[in-house]
Design a protein around this motif. Structure first.
Motif, PDB file in Angstrom:
ATOM      1  N   MET A  20      27.406  45.884  44.275  1.00 20.27           N
ATOM      2  CA  MET A  20      27.595  46.937  43.590  1.00 20.27           C
ATOM      3  C   MET A  20      27.730  48.304  43.513  1.00 20.27           C
ATOM      4  O   MET A  20      27.405  48.497  44.562  1.00 20.27           O
ATOM      5  N   GLY A  21      28.816  49.117  42.994  1.00 20.22           N
ATOM      6  CA  GLY A  21      29.437  49.939  43.446  1.00 20.22           C
ATOM      7  C   GLY A  21      30.428  49.884  44.100  1.00 20.22           C
ATOM      8  O   GLY A  21      31.221  51.139  44.568  1.00 20.22           O
ATOM      9  N   VAL A  22      31.271  48.743  44.430  1.00 18.32           N
ATOM     10  CA  VAL A  22      32.686  48.484  45.341  1.00 18.32           C
ATOM     11  C   VAL A  22      33.348  47.575  44.639  1.00 18.32           C
ATOM     12  O   VAL A  22      32.440  46.408  44.323  1.00 18.32           O
ATOM     13  N   PRO A  23      34.792  48.114  44.639  1.00 20.15           N
ATOM     14  CA  PRO A  23      35.710  46.799  44.036  1.00 20.15           C
ATOM     15  C   PRO A  23      35.460  45.626  45.439  1.00 20.15           C
ATOM     16  O   PRO A  23      35.221  45.249  46.077  1.00 20.15           O
ATOM     17  N   TYR A  24      35.735  44.611  44.324  1.00 17.45           N
ATOM     18  CA  TYR A  24      35.344  42.684  45.078  1.00 17.45           C
ATOM     19  C   TYR A  24      36.543  42.298  44.044  1.00 17.45           C
ATOM     20  O   TYR A  24      37.495  42.787  42.736  1.00 17.45           O
ATOM     21  N   ALA A  25      37.082  40.830  44.427  1.00 14.40           N
ATOM     22  CA  ALA A  25      37.904  40.247  43.866  1.00 14.40           C
ATOM     23  C   ALA A  25      37.245  38.836  43.714  1.00 14.40           C
ATOM     24  O   ALA A  25      36.134  38.524  45.279  1.00 14.40           O
ATOM     25  N   ILE A  26      37.170  37.798  42.876  1.00 11.35           N
ATOM     26  CA  ILE A  26      36.672  36.759  42.622  1.00 11.35           C
ATOM     27  C   ILE A  26      37.658  35.202  42.843  1.00 11.35           C
ATOM     28  O   ILE A  26      39.203  35.492  42.199  1.00 11.35           O
ATOM     29  N   LYS A  27      37.724  34.263  43.590  1.00 12.68           N
ATOM     30  CA  LYS A  27      38.175  32.826  43.427  1.00 12.68           C
ATOM     31  C   LYS A  27      36.638  32.218  43.073  1.00 12.68           C
ATOM     32  O   LYS A  27      35.556  32.138  43.832  1.00 12.68           O
ATOM     33  N   VAL A  28      37.602  31.292  42.506  1.00 16.62           N
ATOM     34  CA  VAL A  28      36.082  30.322  41.890  1.00 16.62           C
ATOM     35  C   VAL A  28      36.797  28.683  41.956  1.00 16.62           C
ATOM     36  O   VAL A  28      38.147  29.054  41.695  1.00 16.62           O
ATOM     37  N   ASP A  29      36.368  27.958  42.216  1.00 17.52           N
ATOM     38  CA  ASP A  29      36.173  26.671  43.091  1.00 17.52           C
ATOM     39  C   ASP A  29      35.466  26.063  42.019  1.00 17.52           C
ATOM     40  O   ASP A  29      34.676  26.362  42.490  1.00 17.52           O
ATOM     41  N   SER A  30      35.981  24.428  41.137  1.00 22.01           N
ATOM     42  CA  SER A  30      35.312  24.170  40.911  1.00 22.01           C
ATOM     43  C   SER A  30      35.376  22.577  41.154  1.00 22.01           C
ATOM     44  O   SER A  30      36.674  22.536  41.644  1.00 22.01           O
ATOM     45  N   SER A  31      34.349  21.698  41.330  1.00 19.32           N
ATOM     46  CA  SER A  31      34.788  19.905  41.585  1.00 19.32           C
ATOM     47  C   SER A  31      35.413  19.169  40.586  1.00 19.32           C
ATOM     48  O   SER A  31      36.302  18.673  41.179  1.00 19.32           O
ATOM     49  N   VAL A  32      35.993  20.185  39.684  1.00 14.95           N
ATOM     50  CA  VAL A  32      36.414  19.615  38.558  1.00 14.95           C
ATOM     51  C   VAL A  32      37.644  20.416  37.313  1.00 14.95           C
ATOM     52  O   VAL A  32      36.358  21.700  38.140  1.00 14.95           O
ATOM     53  N   PRO A  33      37.964  19.955  36.875  1.00 14.10           N
ATOM     54  CA  PRO A  33      39.374  20.915  36.430  1.00 14.10           C
ATOM     55  C   PRO A  33      37.962  21.821  34.925  1.00 14.10           C
ATOM     56  O   PRO A  33      37.083  21.461  34.582  1.00 14.10           O
ATOM     57  N   VAL A  34      38.358  23.428  35.528  1.00 11.86           N
ATOM     58  CA  VAL A  34      37.347  23.727  34.447  1.00 11.86           C
ATOM     59  C   VAL A  34      38.514  24.603  33.534  1.00 11.86           C
ATOM     60  O   VAL A  34      39.302  25.139  34.631  1.00 11.86           O
ATOM     61  N   VAL A  35      38.396  25.965  32.285  1.00  8.09           N
ATOM     62  CA  VAL A  35      38.572  27.237  31.976  1.00  8.09           C
ATOM     63  C   VAL A  35      37.818  27.686  31.957  1.00  8.09           C
ATOM     64  O   VAL A  35      36.854  28.139  31.994  1.00  8.09           O
ATOM     65  N   VAL A  36      37.994  28.748  32.944  1.00  6.86           N
ATOM     66  CA  VAL A  36      37.818  30.198  33.610  1.00  6.86           C
ATOM     67  C   VAL A  36      37.943  31.572  32.787  1.00  6.86           C
ATOM     68  O   VAL A  36      39.726  32.281  33.214  1.00  6.86           O
ATOM     69  N   GLN A  37      37.134  32.366  32.343  1.00  3.88           N
ATOM     70  CA  GLN A  37      37.356  33.847  31.796  1.00  3.88           C
ATOM     71  C   GLN A  37      36.258  34.649  32.622  1.00  3.88           C
ATOM     72  O   GLN A  37      35.498  34.345  32.720  1.00  3.88           O
ATOM     73  N   HIS A  38      37.092  35.944  32.765  1.00  2.64           N
ATOM     74  CA  HIS A  38      35.968  36.874  33.237  1.00  2.64           C
ATOM     75  C   HIS A  38      35.588  38.191  32.410  1.00  2.64           C
ATOM     76  O   HIS A  38      37.153  38.990  32.078  1.00  2.64           O
ATOM     77  N   SER A  39      34.394  38.618  32.074  1.00  2.00           N
ATOM     78  CA  SER A  39      34.549  39.837  31.134  1.00  2.00           C
ATOM     79  C   SER A  39      33.819  40.687  31.882  1.00  2.00           C
ATOM     80  O   SER A  39      32.821  40.663  33.141  1.00  2.00           O
ATOM     81  N   ARG A  40      33.710  41.949  32.001  1.00  2.00           N
ATOM     82  CA  ARG A  40      33.089  43.168  32.017  1.00  2.00           C
ATOM     83  C   ARG A  40      31.987  44.213  30.657  1.00  2.00           C
ATOM     84  O   ARG A  40      33.173  44.170  29.839  1.00  2.00           O
ATOM     85  N   LEU A  41      30.961  44.562  30.681  1.00  2.00           N
ATOM     86  CA  LEU A  41      30.322  44.884  29.763  1.00  2.00           C
ATOM     87  C   LEU A  41      29.982  46.398  30.845  1.00  2.00           C
ATOM     88  O   LEU A  41      29.311  46.361  31.788  1.00  2.00           O
ATOM     89  N   ASP A  42      30.490  47.667  30.587  1.00  2.00           N
ATOM     90  CA  ASP A  42      30.042  48.904  31.214  1.00  2.00           C
ATOM     91  C   ASP A  42      29.141  49.837  30.486  1.00  2.00           C
ATOM     92  O   ASP A  42      30.281  50.334  29.259  1.00  2.00           O
ATOM     93  N   THR A  43      27.929  50.073  30.658  1.00  2.00           N
ATOM     94  CA  THR A  43      27.205  51.159  29.173  1.00  2.00           C
ATOM     95  C   THR A  43      27.108  52.395  30.663  1.00  2.00           C
ATOM     96  O   THR A  43      25.838  52.924  30.140  1.00  2.00           O
TER      97      THR A  43
END
Lengths: 123, 123, 123, 123
Positions: A82-105
């Motif tokens: 937590m509290g550090v910048p990162y980036a993500i790679k998502v690998d799937s065994s079959v085709p999928v669709v991916v969306q990324h969301s953040r909630l900040d309170t």
């Protein structure tokens, strides 16, 4: 087959602070429209350390999975830092669709953002 | 013909709580730039149950339709369930362009997010 | 090689006001999945003046860099101007993936937005 | 030539209410990386009435223009209607890149959203 096997999300950040009823978090939202379950691997990249590549998840056929990054554990029991910048790679065994969301309170009212992940075209 | 006949939105969620004058909701925003009306079918995918695929809507030629998901009913009179994660596939009889937005007023001030849906290319 | 060497972000703005603990800012978030470090040049375009094209940054191999635009200095020591609309072109020496986010704390609670940058395909 | 001549934005809405110092608005943010000025036409589509297609704007070469939709007037002096859903088609005389953002201050704190517009590929 709808979607791609690899998706990229450069802007990741788990906000450590929360106020009110909602916990600050991010979700990697996967939709699997195929007829086989998806085995999913998430790799996290950082600014100043080696990637963490042992986070596994799944998404059933004809199902969605909103993978909560604040709750995810890797094979060694480690959490996403937590509290550090990162980036993500998502690998799937079959085709999928991916969306990324953040909630900040972290402040008095919640804030949201979302984007489709960047699809990687096999070449 | 501008647009695609199928669009994907992995991150759907109807926030059950609202404060103030605005009701928390999501909208699937469609633009039909063709000269024929669009017949639209929305299929909702869940984490732990079968998809719901009997939600129908329309969008006239040279018109937009911001389809409110909190008000939508399927052919059996069922609503989109609130408070659970889902994903959406939008199928149209003619090419359209689709964007998805959420308004959340569960805390004292509203939050918004939006993204273009993911276009599916016919192959 | 995953990604592109050039990415476009039309909506840039550094909010001069901040409240609470978080400073209003924008970040250009880069992920470099290659095995060579990326040399990055950011060019800022304005509504009524010449572009500023001497902002340099880097992103290591297998690393992310969330480049804070409120902290960036160009080769002459100039900062990105605050309170005026701008757009950004990001050029990298190797393929990368780029996302752009804004945090605005000018009012009592923070607001966030994000989008993938627009990838430029070499022709 | 970077960009496209036509871009689509399905989710448009001018929030009539504002609180605090910021006025609720939307902006169509254009970046013109070419060496000729861009003549821009915005067409607005509605749910229940004919499109309005006489809104003109410009964007200089090597310039950005964040076109404020709450301030835009068409050739007859009409404004974009507030408080009703619309969609937008942006046509440019030369290739540009287009992003769309909304600022909503109808409640106590502001909310933001943004997305790249959907690029139309000439066929």
């Amino acid at each position: 087959m709808i979607g791609k096997k690899t998706w990229i999300i450069p802007d990741g950040f788990l906000q450590p602070k929360s106020t009110g009823e909602e916990v600050s978090h991010e979700a990697v939202c996967v939709l699997n429209l195929g007829d086989q379950g998806a085995d999913i691997r998430l790799t996290f990249y950082f600014e100043d350390r080696e990637p963490m590549d042992r986070f596994l998840s799944t998404c059933g056929a004809q199902r969605t999975h909103h993978i909560r990054l604040d709750k995810l554990k890797d094979e060694t029991g480690s959490s996403v830092p937590m509290g550090v910048p990162y980036a993500i790679k998502v690998d799937s065994s079959v085709p999928v669709v991916v969306q990324h969301s953040r909630l900040d309170t972290s402040q008095e009212a919640l804030a949201l953002f979302t984007t489709m992940a960047f699809p990687v075209t096999e070449e």
